[in-house]
Design an enzyme around this catalytic site. Structure first.
Site, PDB file in Angstrom:
ATOM      1  N   LYS A 125       0.913  -1.366  -0.101  1.00 43.43           N
ATOM      2  CA  LYS A 125       0.058  -0.010  -0.104  1.00 43.43           C
ATOM      3  C   LYS A 125       0.779   1.293   0.047  1.00 43.43           C
ATOM      4  CE  LYS A 125      -4.567  -1.443   1.298  1.00 43.43           C
ATOM      5  NZ  LYS A 125      -5.767  -1.383   2.224  1.00 43.43           N
ATOM      6  N   ARG A 159      -4.022  -9.916   4.114  1.00 45.94           N
ATOM      7  CA  ARG A 159      -4.260  -9.961   2.747  1.00 45.94           C
ATOM      8  C   ARG A 159      -3.064  -9.470   1.869  1.00 45.94           C
ATOM      9  NH1 ARG A 159      -6.855  -6.335  -0.840  1.00 45.94           N
ATOM     10  NH2 ARG A 159      -8.452  -7.044  -2.175  1.00 45.94           N
TER      11      ARG A 159
END
Length: 289
Positions: A224, A258
């Protein structure tokens, strides 16, 4: 306080979150996904990615047909066309979760064998709880300020971690009030979703406070932007930062992670479990034989 980490049956498989971490692989059937940039949009490529993730040790496959970020409209019918074939193919090999914010999509994929609905909208449509109530599926409730597909520049918080925890508690109560059982619920603080890098770092640093909401916690941190901005690392140079973040999250309460780079993260997670005394080594020979 809701359901603490413990034993759950998810998608027909048993997980003991008191001493186990599930690794969730990401397979996006979207042409504009955040990291994959459409590399698994074609069905054949998506099915190849499922097989590769399972071979690499993934416990779950998270299938997405619509990104969270703003972009072209995707109808519910098109979303189902994208995700249903992957659900059908993957459910024999792993737990399948579907990343969706539409109750009508949730109903169909649960019927097709999905074990988890990963609702990035945080139950903005309470009918999502109705879709999951009365089934054996799990429901992930994720924090964000804005609905999916909606810009939200310069998000502001007085105390980001407290506000995320408060949001999750409130949405859990909505789910429970509509018949979702405590043992069906999972929470996700929503790293980077309407959060800048400082805010995502603070949520991570204080992740114990999110875990204290009392349900198994999913950490979706892979590659991210808060990792990229912290390290000055381009999109595909964030694996080391991702692994460091995943391990920190596990040590502070995450029980599902995840990720895009499955094999590397599986090794990091299994090593962390062994250090914590949750997992035996696969073999022992050093200074024994």
């Amino acid at each position: 306080m809701g359901e603490q980490n413990g034993r759950r049956i998810i998608g027909g498989r048993t997980f003991d979150f008191s001493r186990q971490v599930a690794v969730m692989a990401i397979v996006n059937r979207t042409p504009d996904s955040f990291h994959d940039r459409g590399s698994t949009f074609a069905l054949e490529k998506a099915l190849d990615a499922v097989s590769a993730a399972v071979d690499a040790g993934a416990d779950w496959i998270d299938v997405g047909g619509v990104p969270f970020a703003p972009g072209p409209e995707v109808s519910a019918a098109e979303e189902l066309d994208r995700v249903l074939p992957v659900v059908t193919a993957a459910k024999q090999h792993a737990v399948v979760s579907v990343d969706t914010f539409r109750p009508e999509v949730a109903r169909e994929v649960i019927r097709a064998g999905a074990g988890v609905i990963n609702d990035t909208s945080g139950l903005r449509d309470p009918a999502m709880a109705d879709a999951v109530a009365g089934t054996d599926a799990q429901l992930v409730i994720t924090h964000s300020l804005a609905p999916p597909r909606t810009p939200w520049p310069r998000p502001q918080y007085d105390d980001v971690t407290a506000e995320v925890a408060g949001f999750l508690r409130a949405r859990v109560e909505v789910a429970l009030s509509r018949g979702v059982r405590p043992e069906q619920l999972i929470i996700d603080p929503g790293h980077d979703l309407n959060k800048n890098t400082y805010q995502s770092l603070e949520v991570t640093r204080r992740l114990d406070e999110i875990a204290a909401v009392g349900y198994p916690m999913l950490a979706a941190v892979s590659n991210k932007d808060f990792i990229g901005e912290t390290l000055n690392a381009a999109q595909h140079d964030r694996l080391a930062g991702t692994i460091a973040t995943v391990v920190y999250c596990v040590l502070h309460g995450a029980r599902i992670v995840r990720v895009h780079d499955v094999r590397a993260v599986v090794d990091a997670v299994r090593m962390t479990e062994a250090i914590l005394g949750w997992r035996e080594p696969v073999y022992t020979r050093h200074n024994i034989e």
